[in-house]
Enzyme design. Structure first.
Site, PDB file in Angstrom:
ATOM      1  N   SER A 139       0.856  -1.151   0.189  1.00 40.33           N
ATOM      2  CA  SER A 139      -0.032  -0.011   0.035  1.00 40.33           C
ATOM      3  C   SER A 139       0.871   1.323   0.123  1.00 40.33           C
ATOM      4  O   SER A 139       2.050   1.172   0.634  1.00 40.33           O
ATOM      5  CB  SER A 139      -0.761  -0.103   1.134  1.00 40.33           C
ATOM      6  N   TYR A 164      -2.057  -0.485  10.101  1.00 43.36           N
ATOM      7  CA  TYR A 164      -2.414  -0.891   8.840  1.00 43.36           C
ATOM      8  C   TYR A 164      -1.067  -0.902   7.914  1.00 43.36           C
ATOM      9  O   TYR A 164      -0.679  -1.738   7.358  1.00 43.36           O
ATOM     10  CB  TYR A 164      -3.532  -0.490   8.172  1.00 43.36           C
TER      11      TYR A 164
HETATM   12  N1  LIG Z   1      -8.713  -0.440  -2.404  1.00 43.44           N
HETATM   13  C1  LIG Z   1      -7.202   0.545  -2.309  1.00 43.44           C
HETATM   14  O1  LIG Z   1      -7.357   1.768  -2.407  1.00 43.44           O
HETATM   15  C2  LIG Z   1      -6.194  -0.215  -1.845  1.00 43.44           C
HETATM   16  C3  LIG Z   1      -5.126   0.682  -1.429  1.00 43.44           C
HETATM   17  C4  LIG Z   1      -3.943   0.103  -1.154  1.00 43.44           C
HETATM   18  C5  LIG Z   1      -3.680  -1.206  -0.552  1.00 43.44           C
HETATM   19  N2  LIG Z   1      -5.141  -2.031  -0.796  1.00 43.44           N
HETATM   20  C6  LIG Z   1      -4.688  -3.408  -0.702  1.00 43.44           C
HETATM   21  O2  LIG Z   1      -5.153  -4.191  -1.810  1.00 43.44           O
HETATM   22  C7  LIG Z   1      -5.795  -5.341  -1.318  1.00 43.44           C
HETATM   23  C8  LIG Z   1      -7.205  -5.343  -1.758  1.00 43.44           C
HETATM   24  O3  LIG Z   1      -8.162  -4.339  -1.203  1.00 43.44           O
HETATM   25  P1  LIG Z   1      -9.679  -3.992  -1.585  1.00 43.44           P
HETATM   26  O4  LIG Z   1      -9.728  -2.726  -1.755  1.00 43.44           O
HETATM   27  O5  LIG Z   1      -9.920  -5.179  -2.888  1.00 43.44           O
HETATM   28  O6  LIG Z   1     -10.301  -4.607  -0.488  1.00 43.44           O
HETATM   29  P2  LIG Z   1     -11.342  -5.595  -0.087  1.00 43.44           P
HETATM   30  O7  LIG Z   1     -11.719  -5.312   1.486  1.00 43.44           O
HETATM   31  O8  LIG Z   1     -12.457  -5.151  -0.800  1.00 43.44           O
HETATM   32  O9  LIG Z   1     -10.865  -7.205  -0.275  1.00 43.44           O
HETATM   33  C9  LIG Z   1     -10.297  -7.910   0.475  1.00 43.44           C
HETATM   34  C10 LIG Z   1     -10.849  -9.284   0.496  1.00 43.44           C
HETATM   35  O10 LIG Z   1     -10.128 -10.130   1.393  1.00 43.44           O
HETATM   36  C11 LIG Z   1     -11.157 -10.726   2.310  1.00 43.44           C
HETATM   37  N3  LIG Z   1     -10.059 -11.103   3.394  1.00 43.44           N
HETATM   38  C12 LIG Z   1      -9.720 -10.521   4.371  1.00 43.44           C
HETATM   39  N4  LIG Z   1      -9.258 -11.078   5.349  1.00 43.44           N
HETATM   40  C13 LIG Z   1      -9.084 -12.243   5.050  1.00 43.44           C
HETATM   41  C14 LIG Z   1      -8.715 -13.656   5.363  1.00 43.44           C
HETATM   42  N5  LIG Z   1      -8.191 -13.768   6.646  1.00 43.44           N
HETATM   43  N6  LIG Z   1      -8.992 -14.854   4.644  1.00 43.44           N
HETATM   44  C15 LIG Z   1      -9.459 -14.637   3.658  1.00 43.44           C
HETATM   45  N7  LIG Z   1      -9.778 -13.524   2.857  1.00 43.44           N
HETATM   46  C16 LIG Z   1      -9.889 -12.523   3.387  1.00 43.44           C
HETATM   47  C17 LIG Z   1     -12.328  -9.792   2.430  1.00 43.44           C
HETATM   48  O11 LIG Z   1     -13.217 -10.637   2.768  1.00 43.44           O
HETATM   49  C18 LIG Z   1     -12.431  -9.205   1.031  1.00 43.44           C
HETATM   50  O12 LIG Z   1     -13.182  -9.482   0.145  1.00 43.44           O
HETATM   51  C19 LIG Z   1      -5.846  -5.273   0.168  1.00 43.44           C
HETATM   52  O13 LIG Z   1      -4.540  -6.121   0.380  1.00 43.44           O
HETATM   53  C20 LIG Z   1      -5.684  -3.767   0.496  1.00 43.44           C
HETATM   54  O14 LIG Z   1      -5.150  -3.540   1.634  1.00 43.44           O
HETATM   55  C21 LIG Z   1      -6.007  -1.413  -1.370  1.00 43.44           C
END
Ligand SMILES: NC(=O)c1ccc[n+]([C@@H]2O[C@H](COP(=O)([O-])OP(=O)(O)OC[C@H]3O[C@@H](n4cnc5c(N)ncnc54)[C@H](O)[C@@H]3O)[C@@H](O)[C@H]2O)c1
Length: 343
Positions: A139, A164
């Site tokens: 991130s 985080y």
């Molecule tokens: N969306 C953004 O702007 C952004 C920015 C920086 C980093 N990220 C990172 O990108 C990745 C995806 O983000 P996103 O926006 O799609 O988030 P999201 O919350 O929509 O997707 C994450 C998914 O992982 C699942 N999950 C969480 N813990 C779990 C576990 N222990 N076992 C199995 N499944 C699990 C959740 O149910 C969810 O469906 C994450 O690692 C997030 O930290 C996202």
């Protein structure tokens, strides 16, 4: 030249019911690639949105190539068995407990999913004889309050301002060590504020839109003195797929004074490279909706950072690809998806 994934590849996508994981899986299925998707379907936000994303994947033209398994990354035995029962060529690891603010309320979730969960995946992946490359989500928050704008991958990231961010920076260290010891090619993508259709309800674009439509006040932090490098979901998906085929090998850290620092691990920024102030963001969103926002200014939130800005030089050098979806275009698509999804 754009490289493509071999059509007989099998790819594990973790967090496949999530915003980014489901979008990556959709694109892979479109390209007739087999996807095994796992997710624990946690209740961090509206579970129906997650179930509808899965429905979409199951109803896609290539649904026979899609296998969903409800699984928690924290269950080490289940993850080990998953790797025993499948022969993965690539892993796209998007499952995590996301969100900066929630990490102040529920820190344990971050240790469980982001640290224990990532450890289980790295351990299990050692038995994957065919595994060519793992790409996992880091991130932009690892840059903390850095004033070195734009944020470059060569910067030291040891000043996280939220748990985080600390878990994401820890993932980068864990990946480096596993790759150094076991040779797994692995890339961490530092994602910058992703938005677009099927997005996350806890993020600004989604929350602001919902409140503006309902004529509710939106909260603007730090009197609007914030900037974000908003990045459109389709660009993020394209970037992840391009990175998957660019397999890192024998990368030396740029620190010349380290011995024995060779690893098949690297980190790459994925951001639009054009930060926008929060007030500008709201004004573009208002234009897309055709309605003014009611604004309430509130103070800076602990754990937050003032601005983010991705230096995309390394990504461009590696993939010879440049993307820059203007916010106006991306937000128009987002608003149109939102209004049809919730009508
Ligand atoms: N969306 C953004 O702007 C952004 C920015 C920086 C980093 N990220 C990172 O990108 C990745 C995806 O983000 P996103 O926006 O799609 O988030 P999201 O919350 O929509 O997707 C994450 C998914 O992982 C699942 N999950 C969480 N813990 C779990 C576990 N222990 N076992 C199995 N499944 C699990 C959740 O149910 C969810 O469906 C994450 O690692 C997030 O930290 C996202």
């Amino acid at each position: 030249m754009k490289k493509t994934l071999p059509p007989d590849s099998t790819i594990l996508v973790t967090g496949v019911a999530g915003f980014i994981g489901s979008a990556v899986a959709e694109k892979l299925l479109e390209n007739k690639i087999s996807v095994v998707g796992i997710d624990n379907l946690n209740k961090y936000y509206d579970i129906n949105l997650k179930l509808n994303r899965l429905k979409r994947l199951a109803n896609s033209g290539s649904s026979k190539n899609f296998d969903f398994i409800k699984m928690n990354l924290c269950d080490g035995n289940a993850i080990r068995d998953l790797f025993k029962n499948h022969s993965f060529d690539y892993v796209v690891h998007m499952a995590a407990q996301a969100g900066v603010r929630y990490s102040l309320e529920n820190p344990q979730e971050y240790i469980d999913s982001n640290i224990q969960g990532f450890f289980n995946l790295l351990e299990a992946s050692q038995s994957a004889a065919k595994l060519k490359h793992m790409v996992y989500a880091s991130s932009s928050s690892v840059y903390g309050g850095s004033k070195n704008i734009p944020f470059s991958e060569s910067e030291k990231v040891n000043r996280p301002v939220s748990l985080y961010a600390a878990t994401k920076a820890s993932n980068e260290l864990m990946a480096f060590a596993y790759s150094h010891l076991h040779g797994i090619p692995i890339t961490g993508v530092r994602l910058f504020t992703v938005y677009g259709p099927w997005g996350r309800p806890d993020m600004a674009a989604f929350g602001f839109l919902r409140k503006i439509l309902a004529s509710e006040e939106i909260e603007i932090f730090n009197n609007g003195d914030m900037k974000r490098d908003f990045t459109y979901i389709n660009d993020v998906v394209e970037a992840i797929l391009r990175i998957l085929t660019e397999i890192p090998s024998k990368i030396l850290t740029n620190e010349q004074n380290y011995e024995n620092a060779e690893s098949n691990s690297r980190v790459l920024n994925i951001g639009n490279g054009s930060p926008v102030s929060l007030m500008e963001f709201v004004s573009i969103l208002e234009k897309c909706i055709g309605k003014k926002a009611k604004i309430k200014f509130v103070k800076f939130q602990p754990g937050d950072v003032k601005s983010t800005f991705a230096d995309m030089t390394e990504f461009k050098r590696l993939t010879e690809f440049e993307f820059r979806t203007p916010l106006e275009v991306g937000l128009t698509k987002f608003v149109s998806w939102y209004t049809s999804y919730f009508k």
